[in-house]
Design a protein around this motif. Sequence first.
Motif: not given
Lengths: 468, 271
Positions: B21-23, B248-250, B60-62, B64, B48
């Motif tokens: 998952t990234q922002s 940013k990413g997890v 901002t978009v997320i 996944h 997205i």
Amino acid sequence: MIFNEMMKEGSVRKPYKKIDKWIKSFPDNSYEKKHQEAQRIFKRIGITFSVYEKKSPEERMIPFDMVPRIFTAKEWELIESGIKQRTKALNLFLNDIYNSANIIKEKIIPADLVYGSRAFESSMVGFIPPRKIFSHISGIDVVRTSLNKFVVLEDNCRTPSGVSYMMQNREIMMTMFPDLFSDNLIESIDDYPVNLRKMLSSIAPQNCKNEPVIVVLTPGSYNSAYYEHSFLADLMGVELVEGEDLFTEKDKVYMRTVTGPQRVDVIYRRIDDHYLDPLCFDQKSLIGVPGIMNAYKNGNVTICSAPGCGIADDKAIYSYVPDIIKFYLSEKPILENVKTWNCARDKDLKYVLQHIKDLVVKEVHGSGGHGMLIGPKATKNQIKKFSKKIRNNPQKYIAQPTLNLSTCPTYTSGGIAQRHVDLRPFCLMGKDLNVIKGALTRVALKENSLIVNSSQGGGVKDTWVLRK
Amino acid sequence: MFLKINHKTKYKYERPFLSLTQSIKLFPTKYRGIKILNWDVSVKNATIGKKIIESNGDQTVIAHTSKINKNSEIVVTGEVETTNNNGIISGYKENLNPLVYLRETDLTKSDSGIKRFVSKLLVKNKKKNKLSFAHSLNSAIYEYIKYSTGASEISTPAIDIFNSKKGVCQDFAHLMISSSIYAGIPARYVVGYLLPSDKNSQATHAWVELFFEDIGWIAFDPSNNSCTNERYLRICSGFDSISAAPIKGVAIGSSDEELDVKVSVQQIPQQ
């Protein structure tokens, strides 16, 4: 003068008459036996509380005291209306400072006090949560100083804990002494989980058309309040989840289940703002849900309580709560505030350093009775050290006079004796606003001690509100 | 000036991740003088979400992806028209009160060294207004730090940079923020693109914005001793490099990642 909740001028106050008889009806030594039995029940149910210390985390039991604390219906009306007033006002305050900020423009509250605080969550600015409510569950700490005087010690607007103890205390009393509950007309507290669930349903996002799916989000079993998280999820009949059980896709939050992903509408989170979303807050957080803030801001999930509501219970804001009540509600505060000196102000700092022997000094961001100094109980050396800390970082501290907390009869090894107590009533704010007719009473078990915090060895009592 | 941006960010994970998952904030800021002709952000294998406008105006978009994979690739392409605003940011919509930017972070904290450095400058500029102080601060930091790659890391705080006197654009920016806050001027970290002046300079860049009550936000670039101009394209901002990170990413189920960035900013003929 210390207010004794049971005795007045040598005779027993009316609400305590039956309890007084009940206490006296115990044959010698049998009280000790019952006391032990109560602790055993607590242990069996598994209610523990871990205390964060430098040593390994330790699980402790909160000592339970069998003598209940009792309020008349009239007394409770006063407390309840005061708590509701404060909760309403603090929510209006939160919605205002994150949107139009009128209270700052009108110069009621200094701008730097709000914007300079770490509790002010800048990413929430411009966002309006469902029903404009930020703090849905409050646990405002109140102490009684005389018959009709209740004073607010601190506001807890984030995710106050303790409600499970309130319920367990009642459960244990009913199990051990069922007769007490037929002899006394006591308001029930059983409906708390139902009301909590109703409140959570009522704040579901607008686009949620079906019965909302609610979860309780916990940091995990190492958290000091894990027992409460599982207890509440269980009683509400909703899932208890950890961050890794949830994920986001296209700004919607899903829970992983054995039958596939299940959409989640409302999250009662018991993790701090900071850890909620590693993509928005602390990137190192392993207990959060990446992307949850975007889902929230897109109106696809509701987070209870809203991130950033901690600014309303910030100890530096506390002294302005009476002004907040006047500003938004045009009402006089029902519950009083404790006189508070803000060390960030030069004049106050000077006063505090001069009178530190008579004051209680607290850290603005501290909690649980840690990082505080009780002037009258402190040694010269402690005062010297603490004064230096204040001088180095004045904006970190506030000070208050020591209060005469009321006392209640409490079981001690030397028999029944008076011990100081405080009160945490719980208020829910969603579609409806209600205060449960019961509360958590914390009791300082050491003679003359004013520290009731469970992390500092305090105990708990069942708290009764008598029916009219 | 017409600028064309091509920006490819590849992450290669050591082990395949289960989900990522990234922002992503790689969208140009709209304000006076900036015209966005076209802009596209795509992420390989990912869904997205909807773009949100943050309180500070960032978009901002997320993204996944739940496909087990070792790679992730974010591609940004776009064309914009810019003008020289001499650093003045006007017509920019944001809700945040500038006073929040008087808050320090771990990376922008000041120590006695930085405080002395700022105090000296304040004394020198005693008779001038805050804006001229800011200009001399910008120059002073440009003179003070020697631009050198590899001398600092992603999370090197301003205090360390002040002592080592070496760093890259990020470090110039942190020291400038730290100094401004100490001087009582709200300051924030800005990420964006820069049309390189020569082959060796970077096309992704970081600079700062300072807030003045009577003017608003002004963008300074302490690593080039200037204010921003038509060569700059603003993307997003924050308290420091960590909070302003455009990606940013997890990744669940994986750990170490390798980063490969290819970015070009070119001047193109009028469209």
